[in-house]
Design a protein around this motif. Structure first.
Motif, mmCIF file in Angstrom:
data_model
loop_
_atom_site.group_PDB
_atom_site.id
_atom_site.type_symbol
_atom_site.label_atom_id
_atom_site.label_comp_id
_atom_site.label_asym_id
_atom_site.label_seq_id
_atom_site.Cartn_x
_atom_site.Cartn_y
_atom_site.Cartn_z
ATOM 1 N N GLU A 212 0.842 -1.195 0.000
ATOM 2 C CA GLU A 212 0.000 0.000 0.000
ATOM 3 C C GLU A 212 0.879 1.248 0.000
ATOM 4 N N PHE A 213 0.589 2.143 -0.925
ATOM 5 C CA PHE A 213 1.286 3.423 -1.014
ATOM 6 C C PHE A 213 0.710 4.297 0.081
ATOM 7 N N ARG A 214 1.464 4.487 1.169
ATOM 8 C CA ARG A 214 0.965 5.197 2.344
ATOM 9 C C ARG A 214 1.211 6.696 2.318
ATOM 10 N N GLN A 215 2.363 7.113 1.764
ATOM 11 C CA GLN A 215 2.720 8.525 1.878
ATOM 12 C C GLN A 215 3.696 8.896 0.776
ATOM 13 N N TRP A 216 3.589 10.139 0.324
ATOM 14 C CA TRP A 216 4.558 10.703 -0.598
ATOM 15 C C TRP A 216 5.475 11.608 0.215
ATOM 16 N N ASP A 217 6.771 11.347 0.213
ATOM 17 C CA ASP A 217 7.751 12.153 0.935
ATOM 18 C C ASP A 217 8.374 13.124 -0.061
ATOM 19 N N ALA A 218 7.831 14.338 -0.116
ATOM 20 C CA ALA A 218 8.279 15.332 -1.094
ATOM 21 C C ALA A 218 9.727 15.753 -0.850
ATOM 22 N N ALA A 219 10.132 15.860 0.407
ATOM 23 C CA ALA A 219 11.498 16.284 0.722
ATOM 24 C C ALA A 219 12.531 15.286 0.199
ATOM 25 N N ALA A 220 12.212 13.995 0.275
ATOM 26 C CA ALA A 220 13.129 12.957 -0.194
ATOM 27 C C ALA A 220 12.812 12.512 -1.617
#
Length: 71
Positions: A33-41
């Motif tokens: 499951e794609f839980r979160q998008w980490d924009a900083a990384a």
């Protein structure tokens, strides 16, 4: 190396599949499951069926696909 990444940051909550390569040369695969998008990384945060978390850098994706949309 050609890439096919059909997963976008807007697909949070979907079940996804990735084949990826890390900067140190490690090649891996993850389905979960794609839980979160980490924009900083610039990375996808995926949780597999065993509860293990994987961080997949967008630049390292060889293949990415949405397996099923969020419920």
């Amino acid at each position: 190396m050609s890439t096919q990444n059909f997963v976008s940051p807007e697909d949070v909550g979907a079940r996804v599949s990735f084949q990826y390569e890390l900067p140190n040369g490690y090649v891996g695969e993850v389905v979960g499951e794609f839980r979160q998008w980490d924009a900083a990384a610039d990375a996808y945060v995926i949780v597999d069926r065993n509860g293990r978390m994987a961080r997949v850098p967008r630049a390292g994706v060889r293949f990415g696909r949405v397996v099923s949309s969020p419920a």
